[in-house]
Design an enzyme around this catalytic site. Structure first.
Site, mmCIF file in Angstrom:
data_model
loop_
_atom_site.group_PDB
_atom_site.id
_atom_site.type_symbol
_atom_site.label_atom_id
_atom_site.label_comp_id
_atom_site.label_asym_id
_atom_site.label_seq_id
_atom_site.Cartn_x
_atom_site.Cartn_y
_atom_site.Cartn_z
ATOM 1 N N HIS A 114 -5.852 -8.660 -2.327
ATOM 2 C CA HIS A 114 -5.890 -8.971 -0.705
ATOM 3 C C HIS A 114 -7.121 -9.946 -0.708
ATOM 4 C CE1 HIS A 114 -3.952 -5.068 -0.677
ATOM 5 N NE2 HIS A 114 -3.329 -5.577 0.343
ATOM 6 N N MET B 76 -2.769 -6.819 6.804
ATOM 7 C CA MET B 76 -3.809 -7.470 6.001
ATOM 8 C C MET B 76 -3.456 -8.062 4.919
ATOM 9 S SD MET B 76 -6.828 -4.539 6.136
ATOM 10 C CE MET B 76 -7.187 -3.322 7.365
ATOM 11 N N SER B 77 -2.113 -8.511 4.814
ATOM 12 C CA SER B 77 -1.536 -9.105 3.605
ATOM 13 C C SER B 77 -0.361 -9.780 4.062
ATOM 14 C CB SER B 77 -1.034 -7.906 2.510
ATOM 15 O OG SER B 77 -0.038 -7.203 3.122
ATOM 16 N N ALA C 215 2.151 -2.174 4.311
ATOM 17 C CA ALA C 215 2.036 -1.020 5.384
ATOM 18 C C ALA C 215 1.137 -1.732 6.482
ATOM 19 C CB ALA C 215 0.989 -0.071 4.807
ATOM 20 N N HIS D 189 -3.216 0.979 -4.878
ATOM 21 C CA HIS D 189 -2.417 -0.048 -5.712
ATOM 22 C C HIS D 189 -2.439 -0.044 -7.033
ATOM 23 C CE1 HIS D 189 -2.037 -2.727 -1.918
ATOM 24 N NE2 HIS D 189 -2.809 -2.005 -1.459
ATOM 25 N N TYR E 144 -9.505 -9.564 1.675
ATOM 26 C CA TYR E 144 -10.633 -8.604 1.868
ATOM 27 C C TYR E 144 -11.514 -8.301 0.806
ATOM 28 C CZ TYR E 144 -7.629 -4.777 1.520
ATOM 29 O OH TYR E 144 -6.789 -3.847 0.979
ATOM 30 N N GLU E 145 -10.841 -8.152 -0.413
ATOM 31 C CA GLU E 145 -11.542 -7.693 -1.555
ATOM 32 C C GLU E 145 -12.433 -8.795 -2.071
ATOM 33 O OE1 GLU E 145 -8.757 -5.602 -4.548
ATOM 34 O OE2 GLU E 145 -7.243 -6.688 -3.084
ATOM 35 N N HIS F 77 -7.218 5.169 5.755
ATOM 36 C CA HIS F 77 -6.458 4.750 4.831
ATOM 37 C C HIS F 77 -5.646 6.083 4.409
ATOM 38 C CE1 HIS F 77 -5.182 2.142 1.720
ATOM 39 N NE2 HIS F 77 -5.654 3.055 0.687
ATOM 40 N N SER G 157 1.070 -1.237 0.174
ATOM 41 C CA SER G 157 0.074 0.211 0.042
ATOM 42 C C SER G 157 0.822 1.263 0.136
ATOM 43 C CB SER G 157 -0.899 0.358 1.069
ATOM 44 O OG SER G 157 -1.736 -0.901 1.268
ATOM 45 N N ASN H 62 1.021 3.624 11.107
ATOM 46 C CA ASN H 62 0.277 4.147 12.172
ATOM 47 C C ASN H 62 0.441 3.449 13.368
ATOM 48 O OD1 ASN H 62 -1.453 2.359 10.033
ATOM 49 N ND2 ASN H 62 -2.468 2.225 12.244
#
Ligand code: HPA
Length: 281
Positions: free
Chosen positions: A83, A211-212, A113, A61, A85-86, A247, A30, A235
């Site tokens: 990902h 998340m990846s 990230a 992306h 989540y997509e 985001h 990201s 963060n």
């Protein structure tokens, strides 16, 4: 993508690039995909040109891979990933890295990230991933195992290669880029974690949340290649951060860290190519 589709994608890549193999692959996470534009004379192949290849939909992306010559070797750079989540099935989530290893890459660098859980981390820190916690409850190797890719029960003892981490550390010292090190906890997303989940990760020995990366790392190791994970802590994770997560913040911090990230990678890639050439690492 199954074995045949991955083979077909790798054949298209070698035809389009005129390169019968690649030595090293790099996946840009990201807000980090601009790195690909800094590679001189790179040959671009849109993911859409590879049958069955998943095309990213999330903002921040890209959607192409690039083949570049680095110090006499060839590097395959993925500007953007997909990902879980997509809504992509796992075989699509790991299609890019499997194609990279099929193209010959013996080392794959995964970047991402992440949110910082370790109280010693700050937004903007680069963190070498030393190991992961799979908290997503899914594994890319579930289902029938294709022995042509790898063994049914792969060992993950040295998943994020300790030897390669030492190489990154020495490059970091040379080019004055500080590196933290920590355990990455994988959640499916797309909601950020709750403060309770973040506190749990801290108690479990996790240092980052994201998340990846974890499924890709497993798929790469399954095929016998080595993994390096470099995370940009964009963060502090939920409940540690005094402000809500967004985001936009992730992308802003990634943009601020671009220079040191680029410096590290430009100096690291030749070292990884050389390491593959003489198998010295
Ligand atoms: N959690 C999960 N993924 C992330 C985060 C986070 O706090 N920051 C960037 N990616």
């Amino acid at each position: 993508m199954n074995y045949q589709e991955i083979r077909a994608a790798s054949q298209i890549i070698s035809e389009r690039t005129g390169r019968d193999h690649h030595d090293v692959a790099l996946v840009l996470g990201s807000g980090l995909s601009e790195f690909a534009a800094s590679l001189p004379d790179a040959i671009e192949i849109p993911y859409a040109d590879l049958p069955g290849f998943p095309v990213p939909r999330v903002a921040g992306h890209g959607g192409s891979l690039f083949s570049a010559e680095v110090e006499g070797g060839f590097v395959l750079v993925f500007a953007g990933r997909v990902h879980y989540y997509e809504g992509w099935p796992m075989d699509k989530v790991v299609a890019g890295v499997r194609t990279a290893v099929m193209c010959g890459a013996k080392t794959v660098v995964l970047t991402n990230a992440s949110g910082g859980v370790n109280p010693g981390f700050a937004a903007g820190d680069l963190v070498l991933i030393s190991d992961h916690l799979n908290l997503a409850g899914i594994n890319p190797l579930m289902g029938t195992n294709d022995e042509r890719l790898g063994t049914r029960f792969p060992d993950l003892t040295d998943l994020y290669s300790q030897d390669l981490r030492a190489v990154v550390r020495s490059v970091g010292d040379e080019v004055d880029v500080d590196l933290q090190e920590g355990v990455y906890a994988w959640f499916s997303g797309p909601s950020y974690e709750t403060p309770a989940e973040v506190a749990m990760v801290g108690r479990m020995g996790g240092d980052l949340v994201g998340m990846s990366t974890a499924p890709e790392a497993i798929a790469i190791r399954h095929m016998g290649a080595r993994v390096l994970g470099i995370s940009l802590c964009t963060n502090l994770a939920a409940g540690i951060s005094p402000t809500p997560l967004s985001h936009e913040e992730v992308k802003e911090v990634a943009a601020l860290a671009k220079d040191k990230f680029t410096r590290l990678l430009h100096n690291l890639l030749p070292r990884l190519v050389a390491a593959e050439a003489d198998q010295a690492v």
